[in-house]
Motif scaffolding. Structure first.
Motif, mmCIF file in Angstrom:
data_model
loop_
_atom_site.group_PDB
_atom_site.id
_atom_site.type_symbol
_atom_site.label_atom_id
_atom_site.label_comp_id
_atom_site.label_asym_id
_atom_site.label_seq_id
_atom_site.Cartn_x
_atom_site.Cartn_y
_atom_site.Cartn_z
ATOM 1 N N VAL A 2 0.843 -1.185 0.000
ATOM 2 C CA VAL A 2 0.000 0.000 0.000
ATOM 3 C C VAL A 2 0.883 1.240 0.000
ATOM 4 N N VAL A 3 0.661 2.097 -0.987
ATOM 5 C CA VAL A 3 1.420 3.346 -1.076
ATOM 6 C C VAL A 3 0.484 4.470 -0.661
ATOM 7 N N THR A 4 0.883 5.223 0.342
ATOM 8 C CA THR A 4 0.058 6.341 0.791
ATOM 9 C C THR A 4 0.721 7.652 0.358
ATOM 10 N N LYS A 5 -0.117 8.626 0.110
ATOM 11 C CA LYS A 5 0.375 9.940 -0.288
ATOM 12 C C LYS A 5 0.850 10.689 0.951
ATOM 13 N N SER A 6 1.768 11.592 0.748
ATOM 14 C CA SER A 6 2.245 12.405 1.862
ATOM 15 C C SER A 6 1.121 13.331 2.336
ATOM 16 N N GLN A 10 -1.944 15.205 0.282
ATOM 17 C CA GLN A 10 -3.340 15.065 0.694
ATOM 18 C C GLN A 10 -3.961 16.428 0.960
#
Length: 85
Positions: A2-6, A10
């Motif tokens: 899972v890659v989350t945005k900074s 956001q």
């Protein structure tokens, strides 16, 4: 994986959504549906149920609850919830 945005990315998307006005407009439309449903319950079941005012969760849900004497005697409430997801 899972890659989350900074958080900065956001926040940028969040600001764009707010600036367009679309988020507020959509949210108000959804809340209006719940308010109308609450009004219908209040009119139709007047005297049978107590109908609470519309309560706002976070941006993802809106609800109100109804309660009659049976529910109240058992310390219960029936919630009508609109999950915006």
């Amino acid at each position: 994986m899972v890659v989350t945005k900074s958080l900065n990315t956001q926040i940028s998307f969040y600001k764009q959504a707010l600036e367009s006005g679309e988020l507020q407009e959509t949210y108000q439309s959804l809340v209006s549906i719940v308010q109308n449903l609450r009004t219908e319950f209040s009119k139709r079941y007047d005297g049978e149920y107590a109908v609470a005012g519309v309560l706002h969760g976070y941006l993802d849900f809106t609800y109100f609850y109804i309660q009659n004497s049976y529910l109240k005697s058992h310390k219960l409430k029936l919630a009508i919830v609109l999950n915006h997801q």
